[in-house]
Design an enzyme around this catalytic site. Structure first.
Site, short mmCIF file in Angstrom:
data_model
loop_
_atom_site.label_atom_id
_atom_site.label_comp_id
_atom_site.label_asym_id
_atom_site.label_seq_id
_atom_site.Cartn_x
_atom_site.Cartn_y
_atom_site.Cartn_z
N ASP A 33 0.85 -1.19 0.00
CA ASP A 33 0.00 0.00 0.00
C ASP A 33 0.89 1.24 0.00
OD1 ASP A 33 -3.22 0.55 0.94
OD2 ASP A 33 -1.81 2.22 1.10
N ILE A 34 0.51 2.23 -0.81
CA ILE A 34 1.31 3.44 -0.95
C ILE A 34 1.29 4.29 0.32
CG2 ILE A 34 -0.41 5.05 -1.90
CD1 ILE A 34 1.64 5.69 -4.12
N ASN A 89 -13.17 -3.03 1.93
CA ASN A 89 -14.17 -1.96 2.01
C ASN A 89 -15.08 -2.06 0.80
OD1 ASN A 89 -13.01 -0.82 4.38
ND2 ASN A 89 -11.44 0.17 3.13
N GLY A 95 -15.37 3.60 3.07
CA GLY A 95 -13.96 3.94 2.92
C GLY A 95 -13.33 3.43 1.64
N GLN A 96 -14.12 2.83 0.74
CA GLN A 96 -13.52 2.37 -0.52
C GLN A 96 -13.18 3.58 -1.39
OE1 GLN A 96 -15.83 -0.43 -2.89
NE2 GLN A 96 -14.08 -0.87 -4.23
N SER A 97 -11.91 3.64 -1.80
CA SER A 97 -11.47 4.77 -2.63
C SER A 97 -10.99 4.31 -4.00
CB SER A 97 -10.37 5.55 -1.92
OG SER A 97 -9.26 4.71 -1.65
N HIS A 102 -10.22 -5.19 -3.82
CA HIS A 102 -8.90 -5.50 -3.22
C HIS A 102 -9.10 -5.78 -1.75
CE1 HIS A 102 -9.63 -1.20 -2.92
NE2 HIS A 102 -8.97 -1.24 -1.77
N HIS A 104 -7.15 -5.63 1.90
CA HIS A 104 -6.00 -5.14 2.68
C HIS A 104 -5.48 -6.29 3.54
CE1 HIS A 104 -6.86 -0.73 2.07
NE2 HIS A 104 -8.05 -1.24 1.78
#
Ligand code: AMP
Ligand code: ZN
Length: 114
Positions: A33-34, A89, A95-97, A102, A104
């Protein structure tokens, strides 16, 4: 909601955008994750573009299975307690962006603090 041409995870899968690749097989890609929220924070991404859990179809079963097997594989590579948390999410309000499904993978953090 972004469509497939505009999807950052599809672009990462296609090597059109950079990412730290952790594990890859024909069905899934795992990247770092970035903006990690824990010492280990990976994203397990099915290569098939599925926007969210709510849009899963019956023929997405293999992709979903591959996500969980990748999590199992990542878990085996952990040192110590091998404890980890998986979070998906579904939807902006949760909170899904990024609208490419995917999971986490979060580890090496005291989970009660998360
Ligand atoms: P979510 O909020 O559940 O949709 O998760 C999206 C995750 O993707 C967030 O934790 C972001 O930090 C992460 N993210 C966004 N863009 C990138 C990128 N280019 N490379 C790696 N992770 C990313
Ligand atoms: Zn995509």
């Amino acid at each position: 909601m972004k469509d497939i041409q505009d999807c950052i995870f599809c672009k990462i899968i296609a090597h059109e955008l950079p990412a730290k690749r952790i594990l890859e097989n024909p069905s899934v890609l795992v990247i770092e994750d970035i903006a990690p929220k824990a010492p280990i924070h990976y994203l397990i991404i099915p290569k098939k573009h599925i926007s969210m859990v709510a849009h899963l179809q019956p023929d997405d079963g293999a992709a979903v299975q591959a996500v969980f097997y990748a999590a199992q594989e990542l878990g085996k590579q952990l040192s110590g307690s091998q404890a980890y948390r998986l979070i998906i999410n579904n939807g902006k309000d949760a909170g899904q962006s990024v609208f490419h499904l995917h999971c986490h993978f979060i580890a090496n953090k005291i989970m009660s603090d998360f």
